[in-house]
Design an enzyme around this catalytic site. Structure first.
Site, mmCIF file in Angstrom:
data_model
loop_
_atom_site.group_PDB
_atom_site.id
_atom_site.type_symbol
_atom_site.label_atom_id
_atom_site.label_comp_id
_atom_site.label_asym_id
_atom_site.label_seq_id
_atom_site.Cartn_x
_atom_site.Cartn_y
_atom_site.Cartn_z
ATOM 1 N N ARG A 176 0.863 -1.189 0.000
ATOM 2 C CA ARG A 176 0.000 0.000 0.000
ATOM 3 C C ARG A 176 0.884 1.217 0.000
ATOM 4 O O ARG A 176 1.402 1.616 1.017
ATOM 5 C CB ARG A 176 -0.897 -0.023 1.230
ATOM 6 C CG ARG A 176 -1.801 1.197 1.366
ATOM 7 C CD ARG A 176 -2.720 1.051 2.585
ATOM 8 N NE ARG A 176 -3.561 2.227 2.793
ATOM 9 C CZ ARG A 176 -3.180 3.318 3.473
ATOM 10 N NH1 ARG A 176 -1.947 3.372 4.019
ATOM 11 N NH2 ARG A 176 -4.006 4.330 3.637
ATOM 12 N N SER A 229 -13.016 -3.007 0.520
ATOM 13 C CA SER A 229 -13.330 -2.371 1.805
ATOM 14 C C SER A 229 -14.839 -2.210 1.933
ATOM 15 O O SER A 229 -15.502 -1.863 0.958
ATOM 16 C CB SER A 229 -12.695 -0.973 1.891
ATOM 17 O OG SER A 229 -11.305 -1.065 1.738
ATOM 18 N N LYS A 247 -4.016 5.843 8.412
ATOM 19 C CA LYS A 247 -4.756 6.237 7.202
ATOM 20 C C LYS A 247 -5.223 7.672 7.388
ATOM 21 O O LYS A 247 -5.985 7.964 8.314
ATOM 22 C CB LYS A 247 -5.952 5.301 7.005
ATOM 23 C CG LYS A 247 -6.774 5.546 5.729
ATOM 24 C CD LYS A 247 -7.890 4.506 5.612
ATOM 25 C CE LYS A 247 -8.909 4.835 4.540
ATOM 26 N NZ LYS A 247 -8.408 4.748 3.167
HETATM 27 C C1 LIG Z 1 -8.348 0.564 3.227
HETATM 28 C C2 LIG Z 1 -8.169 -0.754 3.420
HETATM 29 C C3 LIG Z 1 -9.128 -1.538 4.153
HETATM 30 N N1 LIG Z 1 -8.921 -2.872 4.334
HETATM 31 C C4 LIG Z 1 -7.825 -3.444 3.821
HETATM 32 C C5 LIG Z 1 -7.647 -4.926 4.065
HETATM 33 F F1 LIG Z 1 -7.234 -5.121 5.314
HETATM 34 F F2 LIG Z 1 -6.754 -5.428 3.221
HETATM 35 F F3 LIG Z 1 -8.817 -5.562 3.901
HETATM 36 N N2 LIG Z 1 -6.890 -2.795 3.132
HETATM 37 C C6 LIG Z 1 -7.000 -1.464 2.892
HETATM 38 N N3 LIG Z 1 -6.104 -0.838 2.233
#
Ligand SMILES: C=C1C=NC(C(F)(F)F)=NC1=N
Ligand SMILES: [Mg+2]
Length: 221
Positions: free
Chosen positions: A46, A117, A146
């Site tokens: 990411r 998500s 985030k």
């Molecule tokens: C915004 C996000 C929410 N959930 C997930 C995951 F944990 F992979 F499901 N990854 C992300 N980047």
């Protein structure tokens, strides 16, 4: 290659490490190697936020981390960037509600792993319809990882999804640590995903191992 089974997906979601170059002062490959040694079961690249790599630099880092995951037999997932995932033959992609439409992504990636998500029953149902293999649900707790995170929802959002009949593999995300992992598994998550709990840990290997142990213990209830 066929679609991953629900059972294997749930196993892979146990300790789902997520990181990019911006999540640690240390080289990402060093942190990832320690996390893999500690037992993470799935990895997501990411690359976001202030100073995130772009273009060739981003692809080079992705390939470096992908090689590490391959050596450990851990699937490599790319966040958001479907074209990058296809270019490097990643094992899957993860998209949010504001990324490319999940149905379109499924058409592009074939049988690769698709994570979506979801923040509520409506989004969860739509993601299942679109062909998701797992849902990322949260933020469960306040997160520092985030920048544009939504309000923390608490573990109850997991219970609400399960009570609504959402049976798809679910990984909880947002402020998760070895100390609260048991709570989110008991609320209905199949696994936990973390960034800072491992990437910011003084000892990422020990942090990953502690998360794996907490999830294992919670599952045997
Ligand atoms: C915004 C996000 C929410 N959930 C997930 C995951 F944990 F992979 F499901 N990854 C992300 N980047
Ligand atoms: Mg996204």
């Amino acid at each position: 290659m066929a679609r991953i089974t629900s059972g294997e997906m749930k196993e892979r979601l146990a300790v789902y490490f997520i990181m990019g170059s911006q999540n640690s002062e240390r080289p990402a490959a060093d942190v990832l190697k320690e996390a893999l040694d500690g037992g993470v079961t799935l990895f997501q690249f990411r690359e976001k936020g202030q100073g995130a790599l772009k273009g060739a630099d981003k692809e080079a880092l992705a390939r470096q981390l992908q090689r590490l995951c391959r050596a450990y037999g851990v699937p490599f997932i790319v966040n958001d960037d479907v074209e990058l995932a296809l270019a490097i033959d990643a094992d899957g992609v993860h998209v949010g509600q504001d990324d490319e439409d999940a149905r379109r992504v499924r058409e592009k990636i074939g049988d690769k792993i698709l994570g979506v998500s979801a923040h509520n029953v409506e989004e969860a149902r739509a993601a299942v319809e679109a062909g998701a293999d797992y849902l990322g649900v949260g933020p469960i707790y306040p997160t520092s990882s985030k920048e544009d995170a939504k309000e923390a929802q608490g573990p109850d959002v997991l219970r609400r999804l399960r009570e609504a009949g959402i049976a798809i593999p679910i990984v909880a995300i947002g402020g998760i640590t070895a100390g609260n992992a048991k709570t989110v598994i008991e609320a209905g998550a199949d696994g936990v995903s973390v960034i800072s709990a491992i990437a910011s840990a003084p000892a990422p290997k020990a942090a990953a191992a502690a998360l794996a142990e907490a999830v294992r213990a919670a599952r045997t209830r």
